[in-house]
Design a protein around this motif. Structure first.
Motif, PDB file in Angstrom:
ATOM      1  N   ALA A 100       0.811  -1.217   0.000  1.00 22.51           N
ATOM      2  CA  ALA A 100       0.000   0.000   0.000  1.00 22.51           C
ATOM      3  C   ALA A 100       0.847   1.270   0.000  1.00 22.51           C
ATOM      4  O   ALA A 100       0.504   2.249  -0.655  1.00 22.51           O
ATOM      5  CB  ALA A 100      -0.949  -0.008   1.204  1.00 22.51           C
ATOM      6  N   ASP A 101       1.957   1.268   0.717  1.00 25.04           N
ATOM      7  CA  ASP A 101       2.784   2.476   0.795  1.00 25.04           C
ATOM      8  C   ASP A 101       3.727   2.633  -0.392  1.00 25.04           C
ATOM      9  O   ASP A 101       4.483   3.599  -0.458  1.00 25.04           O
ATOM     10  CB  ASP A 101       3.580   2.497   2.099  1.00 25.04           C
ATOM     11  CG  ASP A 101       4.594   1.368   2.220  1.00 25.04           C
ATOM     12  OD1 ASP A 101       4.462   0.349   1.491  1.00 25.04           O
ATOM     13  OD2 ASP A 101       5.506   1.489   3.048  1.00 25.04           O
ATOM     14  N   ARG A 102       3.679   1.711  -1.340  1.00 27.09           N
ATOM     15  CA  ARG A 102       4.576   1.769  -2.495  1.00 27.09           C
ATOM     16  C   ARG A 102       3.826   1.910  -3.819  1.00 27.09           C
ATOM     17  O   ARG A 102       4.429   1.852  -4.882  1.00 27.09           O
ATOM     18  CB  ARG A 102       5.442   0.496  -2.527  1.00 27.09           C
ATOM     19  CG  ARG A 102       6.331   0.312  -1.301  1.00 27.09           C
ATOM     20  CD  ARG A 102       7.365   1.412  -1.151  1.00 27.09           C
ATOM     21  NE  ARG A 102       8.167   1.548  -2.349  1.00 27.09           N
ATOM     22  CZ  ARG A 102       9.207   0.781  -2.658  1.00 27.09           C
ATOM     23  NH1 ARG A 102       9.590  -0.177  -1.825  1.00 27.09           N
ATOM     24  NH2 ARG A 102       9.884   0.974  -3.765  1.00 27.09           N
ATOM     25  N   ARG A 103       2.520   2.101  -3.767  1.00 27.00           N
ATOM     26  CA  ARG A 103       1.737   2.230  -4.994  1.00 27.00           C
ATOM     27  C   ARG A 103       1.990   3.577  -5.659  1.00 27.00           C
ATOM     28  O   ARG A 103       2.315   4.558  -5.010  1.00 27.00           O
ATOM     29  CB  ARG A 103       0.256   2.076  -4.690  1.00 27.00           C
ATOM     30  CG  ARG A 103      -0.055   0.679  -4.240  1.00 27.00           C
ATOM     31  CD  ARG A 103      -1.531   0.394  -4.239  1.00 27.00           C
ATOM     32  NE  ARG A 103      -1.722  -0.877  -3.566  1.00 27.00           N
ATOM     33  CZ  ARG A 103      -2.545  -1.064  -2.564  1.00 27.00           C
ATOM     34  NH1 ARG A 103      -3.287  -0.074  -2.126  1.00 27.00           N
ATOM     35  NH2 ARG A 103      -2.639  -2.234  -2.008  1.00 27.00           N
ATOM     36  N   GLY A 104       1.815   3.582  -6.972  1.00 25.82           N
ATOM     37  CA  GLY A 104       1.937   4.818  -7.728  1.00 25.82           C
ATOM     38  C   GLY A 104       3.331   5.090  -8.256  1.00 25.82           C
ATOM     39  O   GLY A 104       3.545   6.085  -8.934  1.00 25.82           O
ATOM     40  N   GLY A 105       4.278   4.213  -7.979  1.00 23.17           N
ATOM     41  CA  GLY A 105       5.652   4.425  -8.422  1.00 23.17           C
ATOM     42  C   GLY A 105       6.117   3.479  -9.513  1.00 23.17           C
ATOM     43  O   GLY A 105       7.305   3.416  -9.805  1.00 23.17           O
ATOM     44  N   GLY A 106       5.195   2.717 -10.088  1.00 21.65           N
ATOM     45  CA  GLY A 106       5.552   1.841 -11.190  1.00 21.65           C
ATOM     46  C   GLY A 106       5.771   0.389 -10.817  1.00 21.65           C
ATOM     47  O   GLY A 106       6.035  -0.439 -11.695  1.00 21.65           O
TER      48      GLY A 106
END
Length: 158
Positions: A100-106
């Motif tokens: 969840a804390d690593r989403r949005g970065g590819g």
């Protein structure tokens, strides 16, 4: 003199090990929050399921591992033989998760792109997946990767 930015940690997609089972279960436990793998109880049922997946050449529990071993994503791929598509296998991808804390970065794109590459290398003619109808962000994500809505899915709980 300019200093080069630190290189991003290497990402590897590979079959999960038994030691990584708590990290996978933590990803599956909560899509919206990070769950500490050390708090996950690995039951006998999870042990049996992991062993069955691990021993079956038509199933893979894959983890996306960053650097020295941090599991940042996972999915399960099942390779299904069939008579359609000239007798070629198809890959079914399920339980796709990125921390969840690593989403949005590819990371999700890397996870899915590499899973599709594995299926292609295996000779699969197509990759299919299902996604909960409420997960609209996930639907946009899959569409951006080239997946098309082609069928309605049905489930029967037993």
């Amino acid at each position: 003199m300019s200093v080069a930015p630190d290189a991003a940690p290497a990402l590897t997609l590979r079959p999960a090990t038994r030691a990584e089972l708590p990290a996978v279960l933590a990803l599956l436990a909560d899509e919206e929050n990070v769950v500490d793998p050390s708090t996950v109880v690995v039951t006998e049922e999870y042990e049996r399921a992991f062993a069955a997946i691990d021993e079956d050449p038509r199933n893979e529990l894959l983890v996306l591992v960053e650097g020295a071993g941090t599991v940042v994503g996972c999915l399960q791929a099942t390779y299904i033989p069939g008579l359609g598509k000239g007798g070629a296998e198809r890959a079914l991808i399920e339980a796709v998760r990125v921390r969840a804390d690593r989403r949005g970065g590819g990371l999700g794109r890397t996870l899915m792109t590499r899973a599709v590459e594995r299926a292609r290398a295996r000779g699969c003619a197509l990759v299919q997946l299902t996604s909960n109808k409420r997960r609209e962000d996930a639907h946009r994500f899959y569409a951006a990767l080239g997946f098309a809505r082609s069928h309605d899915g049905f489930k029967l709980a037993l």
